[in-house]
Design a protein around this motif. Structure first.
Motif, PDB file in Angstrom:
ATOM      1  N   VAL A 162       0.864  -1.188   0.000  1.00  0.00           N
ATOM      2  CA  VAL A 162       0.000   0.000   0.000  1.00  0.00           C
ATOM      3  C   VAL A 162       0.893   1.229   0.000  1.00  0.00           C
ATOM      4  N   GLU A 163       0.590   2.190  -0.857  1.00  0.00           N
ATOM      5  CA  GLU A 163       1.399   3.400  -0.975  1.00  0.00           C
ATOM      6  C   GLU A 163       0.593   4.610  -0.516  1.00  0.00           C
ATOM      7  N   ALA A 164       1.223   5.460   0.294  1.00  0.00           N
ATOM      8  CA  ALA A 164       0.559   6.671   0.784  1.00  0.00           C
ATOM      9  C   ALA A 164       0.919   7.847  -0.111  1.00  0.00           C
ATOM     10  N   ASP A 165      -0.088   8.479  -0.676  1.00  0.00           N
ATOM     11  CA  ASP A 165       0.101   9.668  -1.510  1.00  0.00           C
ATOM     12  C   ASP A 165      -0.423  10.858  -0.709  1.00  0.00           C
ATOM     13  N   MET A 166       0.464  11.517   0.033  1.00  0.00           N
ATOM     14  CA  MET A 166       0.056  12.528   1.007  1.00  0.00           C
ATOM     15  C   MET A 166       0.717  13.875   0.726  1.00  0.00           C
ATOM     16  N   MET A 167       0.006  14.951   1.121  1.00  0.00           N
ATOM     17  CA  MET A 167       0.526  16.310   0.992  1.00  0.00           C
ATOM     18  C   MET A 167       0.162  17.089   2.254  1.00  0.00           C
ATOM     19  N   LYS A 414      -4.312  10.255   0.137  1.00  0.00           N
ATOM     20  CA  LYS A 414      -5.059   9.011   0.001  1.00  0.00           C
ATOM     21  C   LYS A 414      -4.081   7.850   0.015  1.00  0.00           C
ATOM     22  N   LEU A 415      -4.608   6.666   0.285  1.00  0.00           N
ATOM     23  CA  LEU A 415      -3.809   5.448   0.207  1.00  0.00           C
ATOM     24  C   LEU A 415      -4.089   4.756  -1.129  1.00  0.00           C
ATOM     25  N   VAL A 416      -3.034   4.255  -1.750  1.00  0.00           N
ATOM     26  CA  VAL A 416      -3.151   3.560  -3.033  1.00  0.00           C
ATOM     27  C   VAL A 416      -2.998   2.061  -2.778  1.00  0.00           C
ATOM     28  N   TRP A 417      -4.040   1.287  -3.091  1.00  0.00           N
ATOM     29  CA  TRP A 417      -4.103  -0.133  -2.733  1.00  0.00           C
ATOM     30  C   TRP A 417      -3.786  -1.063  -3.912  1.00  0.00           C
ATOM     31  N   ARG A 418      -3.399  -0.531  -5.042  1.00  0.00           N
ATOM     32  CA  ARG A 418      -3.275  -1.349  -6.251  1.00  0.00           C
ATOM     33  C   ARG A 418      -2.291  -2.504  -6.079  1.00  0.00           C
ATOM     34  N   GLY A 439     -11.583  10.367 -11.774  1.00  0.00           N
ATOM     35  CA  GLY A 439     -10.689   9.412 -11.120  1.00  0.00           C
ATOM     36  C   GLY A 439      -9.806  10.035 -10.061  1.00  0.00           C
ATOM     37  N   LEU A 440     -10.128  11.264  -9.657  1.00  0.00           N
ATOM     38  CA  LEU A 440      -9.277  11.976  -8.704  1.00  0.00           C
ATOM     39  C   LEU A 440      -9.101  11.197  -7.399  1.00  0.00           C
ATOM     40  N   MET A 441     -10.162  10.578  -6.933  1.00  0.00           N
ATOM     41  CA  MET A 441     -10.111   9.885  -5.653  1.00  0.00           C
ATOM     42  C   MET A 441      -9.924   8.374  -5.803  1.00  0.00           C
ATOM     43  N   SER A 442      -9.505   7.940  -6.964  1.00  0.00           N
ATOM     44  CA  SER A 442      -9.276   6.513  -7.173  1.00  0.00           C
ATOM     45  C   SER A 442      -8.186   5.995  -6.242  1.00  0.00           C
ATOM     46  N   LEU A 443      -8.438   4.848  -5.658  1.00  0.00           N
ATOM     47  CA  LEU A 443      -7.457   4.219  -4.770  1.00  0.00           C
ATOM     48  C   LEU A 443      -6.543   3.268  -5.525  1.00  0.00           C
ATOM     49  N   ASN A 444      -6.652   3.248  -6.863  1.00  0.00           N
ATOM     50  CA  ASN A 444      -5.834   2.337  -7.655  1.00  0.00           C
ATOM     51  C   ASN A 444      -4.561   2.983  -8.182  1.00  0.00           C
ATOM     52  N   ARG A 445      -4.422   4.302  -8.032  1.00  0.00           N
ATOM     53  CA  ARG A 445      -3.221   4.955  -8.547  1.00  0.00           C
ATOM     54  C   ARG A 445      -2.952   6.247  -7.792  1.00  0.00           C
TER      55      ARG A 445
END
Length: 613
Positions: A162-167, A414-418, A439-445
């Motif tokens: 799982v990757e965290a995409d945070m700002m 958001k967390l990316v679960w791909r 797709g702004l809130m997509s958890l796949n990318r």
């Protein structure tokens, strides 16, 4: 004649003997006994209250404790206070307010005696407000200093894919670092260090003032701790080492063998029950659930903002604890604004923030109320980020020296679960979209550069709004440029006063007195908690009243039965919560933050804050 004189003398002698015989009864003294064990709550909590009734305990709020001590200080029939400290769940700011109450009690010429089975950082700091401390034999004074521990989850996220995409907005706004780093950034470490220094200095000062030692002496003793009971006695940290039986004998020696020990000392609840009438209980319950109106007397409205701030109604949080719902609080402020009997409002904030939207909804409601009535804010253990956002409408803001506040900044992500779903679990997904930002809130990318720029602009808008709210209320009182104070920086209450973010040091009782003064109420006013007490809370009061008096030992010390908060996840981890409370607390707060981000993507919450233990 001689016989008449002899009879008069005999009668006089009999009167004198009778008077002297009655003297012990006339001289009988009373002491108030307070036993602290379990949670010292901020707001009344029905779930904890029901659990307390089931366990034959009383769940106590800080306001109730302070009011009890204050009433006893003014009561000429009360001669002293006996404080028995077991295992209270208490914060350092709560210790500060209780310390002030006990010092005021002593200033009225009434002594305070305290008994401790053992002593840690907080229970000992509270005990030092007493005139005399008795410590159990073979015990320890474990005042070993303060420690802060931050938890980071990036390593776990890497392992599970799982990757965290945070700002974040603000260099010191480190609330989401646990998901993107394995250790604190230099700014976050700096923040924790200045917080810990401020908390440590105030904690040491409390002990030094209470025991009439120098700060240097206390620091030296802390570095030697844990101290045995004998060492603590030699160092003047306690006055006596002995058994609980010996402590009771000391009380009887000081106040007389017939001293009356009051374990219940409260304002009348108004609940009366005819025990000879088999239907009386049902009649009382029926009255509780009737719609009643408040008597037309001047009052101060007391509104609690406790727990994570979220959109909707206040409720128990999904991971334990309370949530401060914007819908519930907006209604409470409107009720306070519209009620002619409410002459002023006190807002008690004990919240690390949460939803940016909910914080602004509450800010608006509080601002409308403050435009018509005096509004004073009292900060508890923490009032940061969104918790500070909702505090700025106050005419005056009070905090304890050890309150944690500030953290003016915004986070998003958001967390990316791909990787977890596709590569580790074999779950594949296919997305279909319409619209540029669908797709702004997509958890796949992760976000694209364009999406990241869009989100950053949105976050900056929220951040500017936050700073604008602060400047509108505090602008003339700030001691520095807001940019030098904001950016996610976190402060103790004392540091916040020096910067102008807070007006003065004080507790909830001070805030109520100030609000009464601003409203011209003098001493003749009531305090009404808003929203109005529910029927369930009133029913709990009835159940507690029906429990009758406690006919056990008049002092009473018991094996601690700690009340735990009722929460879905917390209740599933009772053993882990006892073994590693700081780690579990950090994980639960992180999960709560993720839920808010999952829904809104932008939020105002604080980083994990150091606990004083």
């Amino acid at each position: 004649m001689l016989r008449m004189i002899a009879n008069k003398r005999r009668r006089a002698a009999l009167l004198l003997v009778g008077f002297l015989g009655a003297w012990p009864a006339l001289a009988e003294k009373s002491v108030l006994r307070l036993r602290l064990d379990g949670p010292v709550m901020e707001a009344p909590d029905e779930a904890t209250g029901l659990l307390a009734v089931m366990q034959q305990q009383k769940a106590t709020t800080l306001h109730e404790l302070v009011q009890t001590i204050s009433r006893a200080a003014a009561d000429r029939t009360i001669d002293g206070l006996v404080l028995i400290i077991e295992q209270p769940e208490i914060s350092l700011p709560q210790v500060e307010e209780l310390t002030r109450a006990m010092r005021a009690f002593r200033a009225a010429g009434k002594p305070v005696y305290c008994y401790l089975d053992d002593a840690d950082n907080l229970t000992y700091a509270l005990a030092t407000a007493a005139d005399h401390i008795t410590l159990a034999e073979n015990s320890l004074v474990a005042i070993m200093g303060l420690r802060a521990e931050l938890m980071f989850f990036k390593g776990l996220l890497d392992k599970i894919g799982v990757e965290a995409d945070m700002m974040h907005c603000g260099a010191y706004k480190s609330a989401l670092e646990p998901f993107t780093r394995t250790e604190p950034s230099p700014e976050a470490a700096e923040n924790v260090n200045w917080l810990l220094s401020g908390l440590y200095d105030r904690w040491v000062q409390l002990i030094a003032e209470g025991r009439k030692l120098s700060v240097e002496q206390v620091r030296a003793l802390v570095d030697k701790a844990p101290l045995t009971a004998a060492q603590a006695l030699q160092a003047a940290l306690v006055d006596e080492v002995g058994t609980f039986s010996a402590f009771k004998q000391r009380i009887r020696k000081e106040f007389g063998p017939n001293v009356k020990v009051l374990k219940e000392y409260e304002e009348p609840s108004g609940i009366k029950l005819d025990l000879e009438n088999p239907f009386a209980l049902f009649q009382v319950i029926g009255k509780l659930f009737e719609k009643t109106t408040e008597p037309p007397t001047p009052a101060i409205g007391l509104i609690y903002i406790e727990g994570a701030i979220d959109v909707g109604k206040s409720d128990a949080g999904p991971f334990g604890g309370n949530s401060a719902g914007s819908t519930t609080l907006r209604a409470a402020f409107e009720q306070a604004r519209e009620d002619e009997n409410i002459k002023a409002v006190v807002v008690r904030v004990d919240s690390p923030g949460g939803s940016a939207l909910a914080s602004d909804i509450i800010w608006n409601a509080a601002t409308r109320c403050a435009a018509e009535k005096p509004l004073v804010v009292s900060m508890g253990r923490v009032a940061g980020s969104g918790g500070y956002y909702v505090a700025v409408p106050g005419d005056v803001i009070l905090a304890e020296a050890t309150t944690i506040t500030g953290s003016i900044g915004v986070v998003g992500g958001k967390l990316v679960w791909r990787d977890l779903l596709h590569n580790k679990l074999g779950i594949t997904t296919t997305e279909f979209t319409r619209g540029q930002h669908a797709g702004l809130m997509s958890l796949n990318r992760k976000w694209t550069d364009a999406e990241r720029s869009f989100m950053m602009d949105y976050m900056n808008g929220v951040y500017e709004q936050f700073k604008g709210r602060v400047l509108a209320s505090r602008g003339q009182r700030l001691k520095k440029e807001l940019e030098d104070i904001a950016g996610g920086r976190v402060y103790t209450g004392q540091q916040a006063v020096e910067l102008g973010l807070v007006d003065q040091i004080g507790g909830l009782s001070d805030a109520l007195e100030l609000a009464a003064k601003k409203a011209g109420l003098g001493k003749d006013y009531k305090v009404r908690v808003l929203p109005k007490q529910s029927e369930m809370a009133a029913f709990l009061e009835l159940l507690r009243a029906l429990g009758g008096g406690d006919d056990k030992d008049e002092f009473e010390i018991t094996l601690s039965r700690r009340l735990t908060q009722v929460g879905n996840l917390t209740s599933a981890w009772p053993l882990l919560r006892e073994l590693a409370p700081e780690q579990v607390r950090g994980l639960l707060q992180a999960l709560q933050n993720l839920l808010i981000l999952q829904r809104e993507r932008v939020a105002c919450f604080m980083p994990l804050i150091p606990q004083v233990r």
